[in-house]
Design a protein around this motif. Structure first.
Motif, PDB file in Angstrom:
ATOM      1  N   VAL A 154     -28.009   1.295  20.913  1.00 60.98           N
ATOM      2  CA  VAL A 154     -27.858   1.267  22.369  1.00 60.98           C
ATOM      3  C   VAL A 154     -27.158  -0.036  22.738  1.00 60.98           C
ATOM      4  O   VAL A 154     -27.483  -1.100  22.194  1.00 60.98           O
ATOM      5  CB  VAL A 154     -29.232   1.361  23.063  1.00 60.98           C
ATOM      6  N   SER A 155     -26.201   0.023  23.653  1.00 56.75           N
ATOM      7  CA  SER A 155     -25.391  -1.167  23.917  1.00 56.75           C
ATOM      8  C   SER A 155     -25.116  -1.373  25.402  1.00 56.75           C
ATOM      9  O   SER A 155     -25.242  -0.453  26.214  1.00 56.75           O
ATOM     10  CB  SER A 155     -24.058  -1.073  23.163  1.00 56.75           C
ATOM     11  N   LEU A 156     -24.741  -2.614  25.720  1.00 55.98           N
ATOM     12  CA  LEU A 156     -24.269  -2.997  27.050  1.00 55.98           C
ATOM     13  C   LEU A 156     -23.019  -3.853  26.878  1.00 55.98           C
ATOM     14  O   LEU A 156     -22.947  -4.683  25.970  1.00 55.98           O
ATOM     15  CB  LEU A 156     -25.321  -3.813  27.805  1.00 55.98           C
ATOM     16  N   VAL A 157     -22.051  -3.657  27.760  1.00 50.56           N
ATOM     17  CA  VAL A 157     -20.864  -4.510  27.804  1.00 50.56           C
ATOM     18  C   VAL A 157     -21.086  -5.564  28.879  1.00 50.56           C
ATOM     19  O   VAL A 157     -21.571  -5.261  29.973  1.00 50.56           O
ATOM     20  CB  VAL A 157     -19.601  -3.685  28.099  1.00 50.56           C
ATOM     21  N   VAL A 158     -20.738  -6.818  28.556  1.00 54.31           N
ATOM     22  CA  VAL A 158     -21.052  -7.947  29.429  1.00 54.31           C
ATOM     23  C   VAL A 158     -19.771  -8.659  29.852  1.00 54.31           C
ATOM     24  O   VAL A 158     -18.857  -8.857  29.045  1.00 54.31           O
ATOM     25  CB  VAL A 158     -21.994  -8.931  28.699  1.00 54.31           C
ATOM     26  N   ASN A 159     -19.721  -9.039  31.121  1.00 57.18           N
ATOM     27  CA  ASN A 159     -18.640  -9.866  31.650  1.00 57.18           C
ATOM     28  C   ASN A 159     -19.224 -11.197  32.103  1.00 57.18           C
ATOM     29  O   ASN A 159     -20.247 -11.232  32.796  1.00 57.18           O
ATOM     30  CB  ASN A 159     -17.950  -9.175  32.827  1.00 57.18           C
ATOM     31  N   GLU A 172     -16.128 -12.269  27.867  1.00 58.74           N
ATOM     32  CA  GLU A 172     -16.316 -10.855  27.558  1.00 58.74           C
ATOM     33  C   GLU A 172     -17.208 -10.754  26.331  1.00 58.74           C
ATOM     34  O   GLU A 172     -17.057 -11.527  25.386  1.00 58.74           O
ATOM     35  CB  GLU A 172     -14.974 -10.155  27.285  1.00 58.74           C
ATOM     36  N   GLY A 173     -18.124  -9.812  26.352  1.00 62.17           N
ATOM     37  CA  GLY A 173     -19.022  -9.674  25.213  1.00 62.17           C
ATOM     38  C   GLY A 173     -19.749  -8.345  25.242  1.00 62.17           C
ATOM     39  O   GLY A 173     -19.558  -7.514  26.135  1.00 62.17           O
ATOM     40  N   ALA A 174     -20.591  -8.143  24.238  1.00 64.21           N
ATOM     41  CA  ALA A 174     -21.378  -6.916  24.148  1.00 64.21           C
ATOM     42  C   ALA A 174     -22.665  -7.217  23.396  1.00 64.21           C
ATOM     43  O   ALA A 174     -22.709  -8.093  22.526  1.00 64.21           O
ATOM     44  CB  ALA A 174     -20.601  -5.815  23.435  1.00 64.21           C
ATOM     45  N   ILE A 175     -23.715  -6.485  23.743  1.00 58.57           N
ATOM     46  CA  ILE A 175     -24.996  -6.624  23.066  1.00 58.57           C
ATOM     47  C   ILE A 175     -25.484  -5.233  22.682  1.00 58.57           C
ATOM     48  O   ILE A 175     -25.385  -4.288  23.472  1.00 58.57           O
ATOM     49  CB  ILE A 175     -26.032  -7.352  23.952  1.00 58.57           C
ATOM     50  N   THR A 176     -25.960  -5.084  21.454  1.00 57.29           N
ATOM     51  CA  THR A 176     -26.483  -3.806  20.980  1.00 57.29           C
ATOM     52  C   THR A 176     -27.852  -4.028  20.355  1.00 57.29           C
ATOM     53  O   THR A 176     -28.170  -5.124  19.883  1.00 57.29           O
ATOM     54  CB  THR A 176     -25.559  -3.158  19.932  1.00 57.29           C
ATOM     55  N   VAL A 177     -28.648  -2.966  20.350  1.00 58.61           N
ATOM     56  CA  VAL A 177     -29.960  -3.020  19.717  1.00 58.61           C
ATOM     57  C   VAL A 177     -30.229  -1.675  19.058  1.00 58.61           C
ATOM     58  O   VAL A 177     -29.835  -0.622  19.569  1.00 58.61           O
ATOM     59  CB  VAL A 177     -31.070  -3.360  20.740  1.00 58.61           C
ATOM     60  N   GLN A 178     -30.883  -1.730  17.898  1.00 59.80           N
ATOM     61  CA  GLN A 178     -31.317  -0.517  17.208  1.00 59.80           C
ATOM     62  C   GLN A 178     -32.765  -0.705  16.785  1.00 59.80           C
ATOM     63  O   GLN A 178     -33.114  -1.697  16.145  1.00 59.80           O
ATOM     64  CB  GLN A 178     -30.448  -0.224  15.988  1.00 59.80           C
ATOM     65  N   GLU A 197     -23.331  -8.861  34.342  1.00 57.11           N
ATOM     66  CA  GLU A 197     -22.506  -9.913  34.942  1.00 57.11           C
ATOM     67  C   GLU A 197     -23.269 -11.220  34.760  1.00 57.11           C
ATOM     68  O   GLU A 197     -24.305 -11.434  35.392  1.00 57.11           O
ATOM     69  CB  GLU A 197     -22.247  -9.630  36.425  1.00 57.11           C
ATOM     70  N   VAL A 198     -22.774 -12.082  33.872  1.00 60.59           N
ATOM     71  CA  VAL A 198     -23.547 -13.246  33.450  1.00 60.59           C
ATOM     72  C   VAL A 198     -22.740 -14.522  33.648  1.00 60.59           C
ATOM     73  O   VAL A 198     -21.532 -14.487  33.912  1.00 60.59           O
ATOM     74  CB  VAL A 198     -23.959 -13.119  31.964  1.00 60.59           C
ATOM     75  N   THR A 199     -23.435 -15.650  33.485  1.00 57.12           N
ATOM     76  CA  THR A 199     -22.791 -16.961  33.535  1.00 57.12           C
ATOM     77  C   THR A 199     -22.719 -17.527  32.124  1.00 57.12           C
ATOM     78  O   THR A 199     -23.736 -17.586  31.419  1.00 57.12           O
ATOM     79  CB  THR A 199     -23.574 -17.924  34.438  1.00 57.12           C
ATOM     80  N   PRO A 208     -28.705 -18.827  29.691  1.00 56.25           N
ATOM     81  CA  PRO A 208     -29.443 -17.753  29.007  1.00 56.25           C
ATOM     82  C   PRO A 208     -29.660 -16.534  29.903  1.00 56.25           C
ATOM     83  O   PRO A 208     -29.868 -16.659  31.111  1.00 56.25           O
ATOM     84  CB  PRO A 208     -30.773 -18.416  28.653  1.00 56.25           C
ATOM     85  N   THR A 209     -29.589 -15.371  29.285  1.00 52.65           N
ATOM     86  CA  THR A 209     -29.850 -14.104  29.962  1.00 52.65           C
ATOM     87  C   THR A 209     -30.815 -13.303  29.094  1.00 52.65           C
ATOM     88  O   THR A 209     -30.649 -13.241  27.871  1.00 52.65           O
ATOM     89  CB  THR A 209     -28.558 -13.300  30.164  1.00 52.65           C
ATOM     90  N   VAL A 210     -31.817 -12.691  29.713  1.00 48.25           N
ATOM     91  CA  VAL A 210     -32.842 -11.950  28.978  1.00 48.25           C
ATOM     92  C   VAL A 210     -32.493 -10.464  28.963  1.00 48.25           C
ATOM     93  O   VAL A 210     -32.109  -9.888  29.991  1.00 48.25           O
ATOM     94  CB  VAL A 210     -34.234 -12.160  29.609  1.00 48.25           C
ATOM     95  N   TYR A 211     -32.651  -9.845  27.774  1.00 46.76           N
ATOM     96  CA  TYR A 211     -32.423  -8.411  27.606  1.00 46.76           C
ATOM     97  C   TYR A 211     -33.670  -7.794  26.977  1.00 46.76           C
ATOM     98  O   TYR A 211     -34.248  -8.357  26.041  1.00 46.76           O
ATOM     99  CB  TYR A 211     -31.192  -8.156  26.736  1.00 46.76           C
ATOM    100  N   THR A 212     -34.056  -6.635  27.508  1.00 48.47           N
ATOM    101  CA  THR A 212     -35.305  -6.000  27.087  1.00 48.47           C
ATOM    102  C   THR A 212     -35.059  -4.544  26.719  1.00 48.47           C
ATOM    103  O   THR A 212     -34.342  -3.828  27.424  1.00 48.47           O
ATOM    104  CB  THR A 212     -36.350  -6.062  28.215  1.00 48.47           C
ATOM    105  N   TYR A 213     -35.665  -4.137  25.603  1.00 48.99           N
ATOM    106  CA  TYR A 213     -35.652  -2.738  25.177  1.00 48.99           C
ATOM    107  C   TYR A 213     -37.096  -2.261  25.140  1.00 48.99           C
ATOM    108  O   TYR A 213     -38.014  -3.054  24.927  1.00 48.99           O
ATOM    109  CB  TYR A 213     -35.011  -2.622  23.790  1.00 48.99           C
ATOM    110  N   GLY A 214     -37.310  -0.969  25.357  1.00 49.28           N
ATOM    111  CA  GLY A 214     -38.670  -0.436  25.409  1.00 49.28           C
ATOM    112  C   GLY A 214     -39.495  -0.804  24.187  1.00 49.28           C
ATOM    113  O   GLY A 214     -39.034  -0.678  23.054  1.00 49.28           O
ATOM    114  N   PHE A 215     -40.718  -1.243  24.418  1.00 47.49           N
ATOM    115  CA  PHE A 215     -41.584  -1.712  23.332  1.00 47.49           C
ATOM    116  C   PHE A 215     -42.329  -0.551  22.688  1.00 47.49           C
ATOM    117  O   PHE A 215     -42.892   0.307  23.366  1.00 47.49           O
ATOM    118  CB  PHE A 215     -42.595  -2.728  23.857  1.00 47.49           C
ATOM    119  N   THR A 216     -42.342  -0.536  21.345  1.00 50.68           N
ATOM    120  CA  THR A 216     -43.146   0.398  20.564  1.00 50.68           C
ATOM    121  C   THR A 216     -43.891  -0.404  19.510  1.00 50.68           C
ATOM    122  O   THR A 216     -43.272  -1.155  18.750  1.00 50.68           O
ATOM    123  CB  THR A 216     -42.273   1.467  19.878  1.00 50.68           C
TER     124      THR A 216
END
Length: 237
Positions: A145-150, A127-133, A82-84, A88-96
């Motif tokens: 891996v994805s998230l749906v954003v409003n 409405e949006g979506a963010i994915t990472v591979q 749930e964003v404005t 800016p909004t920060v998204y984090t995926y596990g670090f390797t």
């Protein structure tokens, strides 16, 4: 002739032995237990990772080598859903260590951290979506891996950094008009979230050369202190 030929013998008693060439390495795929002389033909190509959960599973392997197997484990994508809009909004995926990260954003733009495990996204739509591979150092690709954003629209902070840009679509240059007298930072970001052009703008009219940008759709991100506005730019030569 036989290795144990006996010139004094008058009858063959079936005890003759002969040299037989072949692979004498018991770990080789083509080990020949009857060979007495190794002829350098040993083949180890049948070894491979036979674990179907490994990203380098070898369907042609006939002997399993566990040391060959490479694995990548999916992790959690963390960030607000749930964003404005325009913030800016920060998204984090596990670090390797050694991994690269391919981010895709629909309805927004990556403004910082592209290809790393943590990105900052400015959402442009409600409405949006963010994915990472993830691709690890061995070239092994994880799942997407994805998230749906409003998003919700807020006018806070937009007035001080409002700007116009023309022509749009642009050919060689785009003219950016900013409000106020404070200097502002402009970034032009491509569809992958990569910053392809950065400029420091002054209040009023600024001419930006986009002749070296490839045809396509970009995002113009204008920042003043903690305020940020994003507009779409089309480049068509």
């Amino acid at each position: 002739g036989a290795n144990n030929f006996d010139p004094a013998a008058t009858d063959n008693n079936g005890t003759c032995t002969y040299d037989a060439e072949g692979c004498t390495d018991a770990f080789a795929c083509n080990f020949n237990h009857q060979a007495t002389t190794d002829n350098g033909s040993c083949d180890f190509g049948c070894y491979g990772c036979m674990n179907m959960n490994a990203c380098n599973f070898n369907a042609e392997a006939t002997l399993h080598d566990a040391n060959e197997c490479v694995y990548i484990f999916n992790q959690e994508l963390v960030g607000e859903t749930e964003v404005t809009v325009n913030e800016p909004t920060v998204y984090t995926y596990g670090f390797t260590a050694g991994s690269e990260y391919n981010w895709t954003v629909e309805g927004g733009v990556v403004v910082d951290g592209a290809s790393t495990h943590e990105v900052s996204v400015v959402w442009l739509l409600e409405e949006g979506a963010i994915t990472v591979q993830e691709t690890n150092a061995d070239g092994c690709e994880g799942d997407v891996v994805s998230l749906v954003v409003n998003g919700t629209v807020s006018g806070v902070g937009e007035t001080s950094v409002a700007f116009t840009a023309f022509p749009n679509p642009a050919n060689d240059v785009v003219v950016v008009n900013t409000h106020g007298f404070e200097p502002k930072d402009l970034q032009i970001v491509d569809a992958t979230g990569r910053v392809v052009l950065s400029e420091r703008l002054v209040g009023g009219q600024n001419v930006i050369n986009v002749a070296n940008l490839a045809n396509g759709t970009y995002q113009m991100v204008l920042t003043e202190e903690s305020n940020r506005v994003v507009k779409q730019l089309v480049v068509a030569h």
